[in-house]
Motif scaffolding. Structure first.
Motif, PDB file in Angstrom:
ATOM      1  N   PHE A 251     -10.274  16.191  15.967  1.00  0.00           N
ATOM      2  CA  PHE A 251     -11.296  15.328  15.387  1.00  0.00           C
ATOM      3  C   PHE A 251     -10.727  14.494  14.245  1.00  0.00           C
ATOM      4  O   PHE A 251      -9.817  14.929  13.538  1.00  0.00           O
ATOM      5  CB  PHE A 251     -12.461  16.166  14.821  1.00  0.00           C
ATOM      6  CG  PHE A 251     -13.025  17.164  15.787  1.00  0.00           C
ATOM      7  CD1 PHE A 251     -13.959  16.787  16.739  1.00  0.00           C
ATOM      8  CD2 PHE A 251     -12.618  18.483  15.751  1.00  0.00           C
ATOM      9  CE1 PHE A 251     -14.464  17.703  17.636  1.00  0.00           C
ATOM     10  CE2 PHE A 251     -13.120  19.411  16.637  1.00  0.00           C
ATOM     11  CZ  PHE A 251     -14.047  19.023  17.597  1.00  0.00           C
ATOM     12  N   GLY A 252     -11.301  13.317  14.086  1.00  0.00           N
ATOM     13  CA  GLY A 252     -11.068  12.567  12.862  1.00  0.00           C
ATOM     14  C   GLY A 252     -12.085  13.020  11.835  1.00  0.00           C
ATOM     15  O   GLY A 252     -13.246  13.311  12.187  1.00  0.00           O
ATOM     16  N   TYR A 253     -11.671  13.096  10.595  1.00  0.00           N
ATOM     17  CA  TYR A 253     -12.545  13.548   9.498  1.00  0.00           C
ATOM     18  C   TYR A 253     -12.712  12.349   8.570  1.00  0.00           C
ATOM     19  O   TYR A 253     -11.777  11.944   7.885  1.00  0.00           O
ATOM     20  CB  TYR A 253     -11.859  14.714   8.784  1.00  0.00           C
ATOM     21  CG  TYR A 253     -12.718  15.567   7.883  1.00  0.00           C
ATOM     22  CD1 TYR A 253     -13.713  16.388   8.405  1.00  0.00           C
ATOM     23  CD2 TYR A 253     -12.486  15.604   6.500  1.00  0.00           C
ATOM     24  CE1 TYR A 253     -14.450  17.223   7.584  1.00  0.00           C
ATOM     25  CE2 TYR A 253     -13.224  16.434   5.675  1.00  0.00           C
ATOM     26  CZ  TYR A 253     -14.211  17.241   6.219  1.00  0.00           C
ATOM     27  OH  TYR A 253     -14.949  18.068   5.401  1.00  0.00           O
ATOM     28  N   ILE A 254     -13.899  11.745   8.583  1.00  0.00           N
ATOM     29  CA  ILE A 254     -14.110  10.463   7.907  1.00  0.00           C
ATOM     30  C   ILE A 254     -15.116  10.601   6.771  1.00  0.00           C
ATOM     31  O   ILE A 254     -16.237  11.082   6.978  1.00  0.00           O
ATOM     32  CB  ILE A 254     -14.604   9.405   8.904  1.00  0.00           C
ATOM     33  CG1 ILE A 254     -13.585   9.218  10.046  1.00  0.00           C
ATOM     34  CG2 ILE A 254     -14.849   8.074   8.195  1.00  0.00           C
ATOM     35  CD1 ILE A 254     -14.013   8.200  11.087  1.00  0.00           C
ATOM     36  N   GLY A 255     -14.710  10.157   5.589  1.00  0.00           N
ATOM     37  CA  GLY A 255     -15.613  10.200   4.438  1.00  0.00           C
ATOM     38  C   GLY A 255     -15.845   8.836   3.813  1.00  0.00           C
ATOM     39  O   GLY A 255     -16.941   8.299   3.842  1.00  0.00           O
ATOM     40  N   SER A 256     -14.785   8.253   3.266  1.00  0.00           N
ATOM     41  CA  SER A 256     -14.923   7.061   2.423  1.00  0.00           C
ATOM     42  C   SER A 256     -15.638   5.903   3.107  1.00  0.00           C
ATOM     43  O   SER A 256     -16.401   5.167   2.466  1.00  0.00           O
ATOM     44  CB  SER A 256     -13.544   6.606   1.947  1.00  0.00           C
ATOM     45  OG  SER A 256     -12.916   7.617   1.179  1.00  0.00           O
ATOM     46  N   SER A 257     -15.420   5.708   4.403  1.00  0.00           N
ATOM     47  CA  SER A 257     -16.084   4.610   5.111  1.00  0.00           C
ATOM     48  C   SER A 257     -17.597   4.728   5.055  1.00  0.00           C
ATOM     49  O   SER A 257     -18.320   3.720   5.067  1.00  0.00           O
ATOM     50  CB  SER A 257     -15.636   4.573   6.577  1.00  0.00           C
ATOM     51  OG  SER A 257     -14.289   4.199   6.690  1.00  0.00           O
ATOM     52  N   PHE A 258     -18.108   5.963   4.980  1.00  0.00           N
ATOM     53  CA  PHE A 258     -19.552   6.166   4.962  1.00  0.00           C
ATOM     54  C   PHE A 258     -20.168   5.960   3.580  1.00  0.00           C
ATOM     55  O   PHE A 258     -21.400   5.957   3.448  1.00  0.00           O
ATOM     56  CB  PHE A 258     -19.895   7.555   5.498  1.00  0.00           C
ATOM     57  CG  PHE A 258     -19.737   7.668   6.994  1.00  0.00           C
ATOM     58  CD1 PHE A 258     -20.619   7.019   7.841  1.00  0.00           C
ATOM     59  CD2 PHE A 258     -18.702   8.400   7.543  1.00  0.00           C
ATOM     60  CE1 PHE A 258     -20.478   7.110   9.226  1.00  0.00           C
ATOM     61  CE2 PHE A 258     -18.549   8.497   8.918  1.00  0.00           C
ATOM     62  CZ  PHE A 258     -19.435   7.848   9.765  1.00  0.00           C
TER      63      PHE A 258
END
Length: 319
Positions: free
Chosen positions: A200-207
């Motif tokens: 999985f990609g773990y995405i925070g800052s974009s949100f």
């Protein structure tokens, strides 16, 4: 590689990172409805009874959504537990996670068997944040089901290792699920994470730059306007090294190019010298991948964009 059944039907192989203050129940709900795992730190739900209110809200809203959309159900949600001595709420918050059978627990800043056992008691799974092999092996030994590899460039308390090196070495001994964190802001980056061995990609800052995010508009606009060059890595603010937006540091009256070494009293020192500035509120964490963020969108729009990019990237390498 083994992926738990609960994570096999996501619309995109992405887990949204739990962000301090920014991740609220509305954003988590929108992420889950869009088909990715939404998450929030338990400590974001402040006030007496607020954490239980959030859990009730998510269970009721997701159940309502799933009944109306049986062919495209929402993704599960996750709660981030800070396993640290200063977190006096940990036990009572985990008791509520057990009561409401929170599908996924994300543990940070410490791995303890008791938290893992509590999650396993009702069939939940646990991912643990790690920045190197030492912490990864300790987490698995203590019962974690999956790992979140926090590589260089991630927002918040980031590691320093290349994602290539970190995931490669993890896969030499660990066959469980891995989410990769570190400058992942596009669908192509999610595909690249899978290509190197993560699930999985773990995405925070974009949100942060989404309409549902619990962030000041100035914070969202700063993410849109900034790039990797606007990120500074420092341990001054919390005593633990992390990535932060330079403009927010400058706005607080500090020199981002000349920050002293931090320690556990750093926040208090900033408060003493800058009485109107609170490090936890005014110094804004962010990862290096934000050059890909060009506008404030809804969560649904952001996820749809990521899906389109993911499909295009996959087609590009198979043609």
């Amino acid at each position: 590689m083994s992926v738990p059944p609960i994570l096999k039907n996501l619309s995109l192989p992405v887990i949204a990172a739990p962000m301090f203050i920014v991740s609220g129940k509305e954003m988590v709900l929108a992420q889950c409805k869009a088909g990715i795992v939404g998450s929030f730190p338990a400590l974001n739900a402040r006030g007496e009874g607020e954490f239980e209110n959030w859990l009730q809200f998510l269970h009721e809203e997701l159940d309502r959504y799933n009944q109306s959309n049986p062919d495209t159900p929402a993704a599960p949600f996750a709660v981030n537990q800070i396993v640290f001595k200063s977190n006096a709420r940990l036990q009572q918050d985990m008791d509520l996670c057990v009561k409401y059978k929170v599908p996924i627990i994300i543990t940070s800043l410490g791995a303890v068997p008791e938290v893992n056992e509590a999650a396993h008691s009702y069939g939940g799974i646990v991912f643990h944040d790690i920045i190197n092999q030492k912490f990864a092996k300790k987490a698995v030994e203590k019962g974690a089901d999956g790992l979140i590899a926090v590589a260089a460039g991630a927002g918040g308390h980031a590691g320093t290792l290349s994602p290539f090196a970190l995931v490669q070495e993890l896969r030499e001994w660990f066959d469980g699920p891995i989410a990769l964190s570190g400058s992942i802001a596009t669908g192509g980056a999610v595909l690249a994470a899978q290509a190197m061995g993560a699930d999985f990609g773990y995405i925070g800052s974009s949100f942060i730059a989404t309409k549902e995010a619990n962030a000041e508009n100035a914070y969202k606009q700063m993410v849109v306007a900034s790039s990797a060059d606007d990120i500074v890595y420092s341990d001054y603010f919390t005593g633990v090294s992390g990535n932060y937006l330079k403009p927010s540091i400058t706005a607080a009256g500090l020199d981002p190019e000349d920050l002293p070494a931090g320690d556990i009293t750093a926040m208090q020192k900033i408060t003493d010298t800058q009485p109107d500035t609170k490090a936890w509120k005014d110094i804004w964490g962010c990862g290096q991948g934000i050059g890909a963020v060009s506008e404030v969108q809804s969560v649904a729009e952001k996820v749809e964009q990521l899906k389109t990019e993911y499909i295009a990237a996959r087609q590009a390498i198979t043609n």
